[in-house]
Scaffold this motif. Structure first.
Motif, PDB file in Angstrom:
ATOM      1  N   SER A  66       0.831  -1.204   0.000  1.00  8.39           N
ATOM      2  CA  SER A  66       0.000   0.000   0.000  1.00  8.39           C
ATOM      3  C   SER A  66       0.867   1.257   0.000  1.00  8.39           C
ATOM      4  CB  SER A  66      -0.939   0.006   1.211  1.00  8.39           C
ATOM      5  OG  SER A  66      -0.243   0.254   2.423  1.00  8.39           O
ATOM      6  N   ILE A  67       2.012   1.183   0.690  1.00  6.17           N
ATOM      7  CA  ILE A  67       2.929   2.326   0.712  1.00  6.17           C
ATOM      8  C   ILE A  67       3.510   2.562  -0.681  1.00  6.17           C
ATOM      9  CG2 ILE A  67       5.142   3.175   1.598  1.00  6.17           C
ATOM     10  CD1 ILE A  67       4.508   1.710   4.223  1.00  6.17           C
ATOM     11  N   ILE A  68       4.006   1.512  -1.302  1.00  2.00           N
ATOM     12  CA  ILE A  68       4.668   1.663  -2.598  1.00  2.00           C
ATOM     13  C   ILE A  68       3.669   2.047  -3.690  1.00  2.00           C
ATOM     14  CG2 ILE A  68       4.563  -0.733  -3.430  1.00  2.00           C
ATOM     15  CD1 ILE A  68       7.500  -0.513  -4.168  1.00  2.00           C
ATOM     16  N   GLU A  69       2.426   1.579  -3.587  1.00  2.00           N
ATOM     17  CA  GLU A  69       1.401   1.971  -4.564  1.00  2.00           C
ATOM     18  C   GLU A  69       1.036   3.444  -4.407  1.00  2.00           C
ATOM     19  OE1 GLU A  69      -1.711  -0.821  -3.820  1.00  2.00           O
ATOM     20  OE2 GLU A  69      -0.971  -2.266  -5.320  1.00  2.00           O
ATOM     21  N   THR A  70       0.967   3.907  -3.170  1.00  2.00           N
ATOM     22  CA  THR A  70       0.654   5.320  -2.915  1.00  2.00           C
ATOM     23  C   THR A  70       1.733   6.227  -3.479  1.00  2.00           C
ATOM     24  OG1 THR A  70      -0.618   4.806  -0.921  1.00  2.00           O
ATOM     25  CG2 THR A  70       0.242   7.048  -1.119  1.00  2.00           C
ATOM     26  N   THR A  71       2.984   5.907  -3.195  1.00  2.00           N
ATOM     27  CA  THR A  71       4.068   6.775  -3.679  1.00  2.00           C
ATOM     28  C   THR A  71       4.202   6.688  -5.193  1.00  2.00           C
ATOM     29  OG1 THR A  71       5.688   5.024  -3.171  1.00  2.00           O
ATOM     30  CG2 THR A  71       5.336   6.733  -1.499  1.00  2.00           C
ATOM     31  N   TYR A  72       3.896   5.526  -5.778  1.00  6.05           N
ATOM     32  CA  TYR A  72       3.957   5.421  -7.242  1.00  6.05           C
ATOM     33  C   TYR A  72       2.932   6.345  -7.887  1.00  6.05           C
ATOM     34  CZ  TYR A  72       3.741   3.491 -11.948  1.00  6.05           C
ATOM     35  OH  TYR A  72       3.738   3.346 -13.313  1.00  6.05           O
ATOM     36  N   LYS A  73       1.744   6.421  -7.322  1.00  8.43           N
ATOM     37  CA  LYS A  73       0.727   7.338  -7.848  1.00  8.43           C
ATOM     38  C   LYS A  73       1.183   8.783  -7.726  1.00  8.43           C
ATOM     39  CE  LYS A  73      -3.198   4.299  -6.789  1.00  8.43           C
ATOM     40  NZ  LYS A  73      -4.377   4.096  -5.894  1.00  8.43           N
ATOM     41  N   ASP A  74       1.887   9.090  -6.636  1.00 11.59           N
ATOM     42  CA  ASP A  74       2.348  10.461  -6.413  1.00 11.59           C
ATOM     43  C   ASP A  74       3.488  10.852  -7.349  1.00 11.59           C
ATOM     44  OD1 ASP A  74       0.509  10.749  -4.406  1.00 11.59           O
ATOM     45  OD2 ASP A  74       1.920  10.363  -2.776  1.00 11.59           O
ATOM     46  N   TYR A  75       4.450   9.937  -7.510  1.00  8.82           N
ATOM     47  CA  TYR A  75       5.679  10.280  -8.228  1.00  8.82           C
ATOM     48  C   TYR A  75       5.675   9.856  -9.687  1.00  8.82           C
ATOM     49  CZ  TYR A  75       7.244  10.285  -3.304  1.00  8.82           C
ATOM     50  OH  TYR A  75       7.353  10.482  -1.949  1.00  8.82           O
ATOM     51  N   GLY A  76       4.804   8.904 -10.051  1.00  7.09           N
ATOM     52  CA  GLY A  76       4.863   8.346 -11.399  1.00  7.09           C
ATOM     53  C   GLY A  76       6.111   7.503 -11.604  1.00  7.09           C
TER      54      GLY A  76
ATOM     55  N   ASP B  63       8.368   7.320   1.711  1.00  5.36           N
ATOM     56  CA  ASP B  63       8.151   8.448   0.805  1.00  5.36           C
ATOM     57  C   ASP B  63       9.374   9.363   0.842  1.00  5.36           C
ATOM     58  OD1 ASP B  63       7.416   8.940   3.424  1.00  5.36           O
ATOM     59  OD2 ASP B  63       5.643  10.106   2.957  1.00  5.36           O
ATOM     60  N   ILE B  64       9.510  10.179  -0.197  1.00  5.58           N
ATOM     61  CA  ILE B  64      10.677  11.056  -0.346  1.00  5.58           C
ATOM     62  C   ILE B  64      10.386  12.350   0.407  1.00  5.58           C
ATOM     63  CG2 ILE B  64      12.230  12.192  -1.960  1.00  5.58           C
ATOM     64  CD1 ILE B  64      12.221   9.179  -2.269  1.00  5.58           C
ATOM     65  N   LEU B  65      11.021  12.509   1.572  1.00  2.68           N
ATOM     66  CA  LEU B  65      10.726  13.636   2.442  1.00  2.68           C
ATOM     67  C   LEU B  65      11.872  14.634   2.495  1.00  2.68           C
ATOM     68  CD1 LEU B  65       9.208  11.641   5.458  1.00  2.68           C
ATOM     69  CD2 LEU B  65       7.949  12.917   3.706  1.00  2.68           C
ATOM     70  N   ASP B  66      11.542  15.857   2.872  1.00  3.58           N
ATOM     71  CA  ASP B  66      12.540  16.864   3.216  1.00  3.58           C
ATOM     72  C   ASP B  66      13.408  16.296   4.340  1.00  3.58           C
ATOM     73  OD1 ASP B  66      13.691  19.164   4.722  1.00  3.58           O
ATOM     74  OD2 ASP B  66      12.463  20.389   3.394  1.00  3.58           O
TER      75      ASP B  66
ATOM     76  N   SER C 249      11.028  -5.179  -4.810  1.00  2.58           N
ATOM     77  CA  SER C 249      11.893  -5.155  -5.991  1.00  2.58           C
ATOM     78  C   SER C 249      11.123  -5.521  -7.252  1.00  2.58           C
ATOM     79  CB  SER C 249      13.088  -6.096  -5.789  1.00  2.58           C
ATOM     80  OG  SER C 249      12.664  -7.419  -5.581  1.00  2.58           O
ATOM     81  N   ALA C 250      10.177  -6.462  -7.139  1.00  4.36           N
ATOM     82  CA  ALA C 250       9.371  -6.838  -8.310  1.00  4.36           C
ATOM     83  C   ALA C 250       8.487  -5.670  -8.752  1.00  4.36           C
ATOM     84  CB  ALA C 250       8.515  -8.060  -7.991  1.00  4.36           C
ATOM     85  N   PHE C 251       7.890  -4.961  -7.796  1.00  3.58           N
ATOM     86  CA  PHE C 251       7.040  -3.814  -8.120  1.00  3.58           C
ATOM     87  C   PHE C 251       7.852  -2.742  -8.838  1.00  3.58           C
ATOM     88  CE2 PHE C 251       4.817   0.131  -7.492  1.00  3.58           C
ATOM     89  CZ  PHE C 251       3.474  -0.180  -7.445  1.00  3.58           C
ATOM     90  N   ARG C 252       9.037  -2.443  -8.313  1.00  2.00           N
ATOM     91  CA  ARG C 252       9.873  -1.414  -8.953  1.00  2.00           C
ATOM     92  C   ARG C 252      10.285  -1.837 -10.349  1.00  2.00           C
ATOM     93  NH1 ARG C 252      14.668  -0.552  -6.744  1.00  2.00           N
ATOM     94  NH2 ARG C 252      14.693  -2.314  -5.309  1.00  2.00           N
ATOM     95  N   GLY C 253      10.685  -3.108 -10.497  1.00  3.28           N
ATOM     96  CA  GLY C 253      11.094  -3.578 -11.811  1.00  3.28           C
ATOM     97  C   GLY C 253       9.974  -3.507 -12.830  1.00  3.28           C
ATOM     98  N   GLN C 254       8.770  -3.895 -12.413  1.00  9.24           N
ATOM     99  CA  GLN C 254       7.623  -3.910 -13.329  1.00  9.24           C
ATOM    100  C   GLN C 254       7.180  -2.499 -13.701  1.00  9.24           C
ATOM    101  OE1 GLN C 254       4.190  -5.908 -11.735  1.00  9.24           O
ATOM    102  NE2 GLN C 254       2.841  -5.200 -13.371  1.00  9.24           N
ATOM    103  N   HIS C 255       7.022  -1.633 -12.714  1.00  9.77           N
ATOM    104  CA  HIS C 255       6.428  -0.316 -12.978  1.00  9.77           C
ATOM    105  C   HIS C 255       7.430   0.681 -13.546  1.00  9.77           C
ATOM    106  CE1 HIS C 255       3.314  -2.102 -10.487  1.00  9.77           C
ATOM    107  NE2 HIS C 255       2.492  -1.187 -10.951  1.00  9.77           N
ATOM    108  N   ASN C 256       8.706   0.453 -13.342  1.00  8.12           N
ATOM    109  CA  ASN C 256       9.712   1.336 -13.931  1.00  8.12           C
ATOM    110  C   ASN C 256      10.248   0.789 -15.242  1.00  8.12           C
ATOM    111  OD1 ASN C 256       9.475   3.070 -11.749  1.00  8.12           O
ATOM    112  ND2 ASN C 256      11.230   2.212 -10.650  1.00  8.12           N
ATOM    113  N   GLY C 257       9.790  -0.404 -15.633  1.00  8.25           N
ATOM    114  CA  GLY C 257      10.257  -1.006 -16.878  1.00  8.25           C
ATOM    115  C   GLY C 257      11.734  -1.302 -16.864  1.00  8.25           C
TER     116      GLY C 257
END
Length: 368
Positions: A36-46, A97-100, A346-354
């Motif tokens: 849920s965390i990685i899906e949320t940040t993916y929507k935010d950052y693309g 998430d990518i924070l200050d 790692s699988a999520f990052r590989g798939q969604h970032n191509g």
């Protein structure tokens, strides 16, 4: 303090691991929460980032030298023979998430040795790497997977929410943590929520926190700054005001002309009660079994963080303690439950970032 040469390490027995009946369900919920965390940040950052330790502050290449003539109990697994190995090091902070950087949280270090021979853990049979994943604390913030899941669910609810409020809250929590430390204590909870002191990431000592096999024994591992340029940064404040990437800037500034050296140290377990496997929150007593140096890490001056390096290390590499030798199999419920979480991330990052994960087989220079 015990003499390291007199240490009688406890041989690991499979009965030391006790798996609760509901651990599979806890693990499923843990993976779902991290997803849920990685899906949320993916929507935010693309762009997909790690579900924890998303923000990197230093991406380094160096060399690890295993010392010669180690006592036999310390010459195990990746440290069985004297030799030199190329390494990749990734310094980070906890949130997904990518924070200050003004939101100050515990720091992490992921270390990948390259060219390691030996029997492999399932799922990493084709690789020649050994990963160690660490944080700047000698023990984990939760004793069991179930307690870890409770903490994670709370943090997941704050993902991408009110970054300005998080920064203000972090300042309050740092004040509270300073008060606790003034009384001789320390609060992992305060630090995890944003109360970590604003100190330099390179001056920290990093620990695996949780145990892993060390040949026939079991142990924890630490990476300790030893060169004068690094020890000068231990507890050294970093100016992060108005500098959202101030930690990254500080690491880059250091490696313009400094060489850094760390020692890799191992703490062998000698007593199951005092050095448990299933309670990850216990700090093992160093007066009974001190950390002993088994290797040295050297990093020469280099660009420590660039967009080009991030494209390689952040996007193409996965760091997992389950990526390595059978002689260093992670132990305990926290580590068992995290295995599918690492795989999911790692699988999520590989798939969604191509960009499929790439496990190096030799010293491949990082781009500048």
């Amino acid at each position: 303090m015990a003499d390291p040469l007199m240490i009688q390490p406890l041989r690991f027995d499979p009965s030391f691991e006790q798996i609760p009946d509901d651990e599979a369900e806890t693990t499923r919920e843990l993976v779902e929460t991290l997803r849920s965390i990685i899906e949320t940040t993916y929507k935010d950052y693309g762009h997909a980032v790690r579900s924890v330790h998303a923000k990197s502050h230093g991406l380094l290449q160096g060399e690890l030298e295993v010392l010669a003539n180690l006592p036999p109990v310390y010459a195990q697994g990746a440290f069985a023979r004297a030799g030199k190995y190329p390494v990749v090091m990734r310094f980070s902070t906890n949130p997904g998430d990518i924070l200050d950087d003004g939101v100050s949280t515990p720091r992490g270090l992921a270390l990948k040795m390259i060219g390691v021979d030996g029997e492999r853990l399932p799922g990493s049979e084709d690789a020649v790497t050994q990963d160690f994943v660490m944080q700047n604390a000698p023990a984990f913030g939760a004793p069991t997977p179930k307690k870890f899941l409770g903490m994670l669910k709370m943090l997941a609810k704050t993902t991408d929410k009110a970054p300005g409020m998080k920064k203000a809250l972090s300042a309050v929590l740092r004040g509270a943590e300073s008060a606790v430390e003034a009384l001789g204590g320390e609060s992992p909870t305060l630090r995890n929520l944003g109360g970590h002191p604003k100190t330099h990431v390179l001056g920290e000592t990093y620990y695996t926190m949780v145990p892993f096999l060390y040949g026939p024994y079991y142990a924890k591992l630490s990476v300790v700054p030893v060169s004068a340029s690094l020890t000068a940064l231990t507890d050294a404040p970093v100016d992060l005001d108005g500098k959202p990437n101030g930690l990254r800037d500080a690491v880059n500034a250091f490696f313009v002309d400094n060489t850094a050296q760390w020692e890799v140290r191992v703490q062998l377990a000698t007593d199951l009660d005092r050095m448990p496997i299933e309670d990850a929150s216990v700090k093992w007593p160093e007066d009974e079994s001190p950390y002993v140096t088994v290797a040295r890490l050297t990093v020469l001056p280099q660009p420590a963080w660039t967009d080009a390096r991030a494209a390689v290390v952040d996007d193409r590499l996965a760091f997992s303690p389950w990526q390595g030798l059978s002689a260093h199999r992670p132990l305990g419920g926290v580590m068992r439950s995290r295995k599918p979480a690492y795989e999911m991330s790692s699988a999520f990052r590989g798939q969604h970032n191509g960009c499929p994960m790439h496990e190096p087989r030799s010293a491949e220079p990082l781009p500048d």
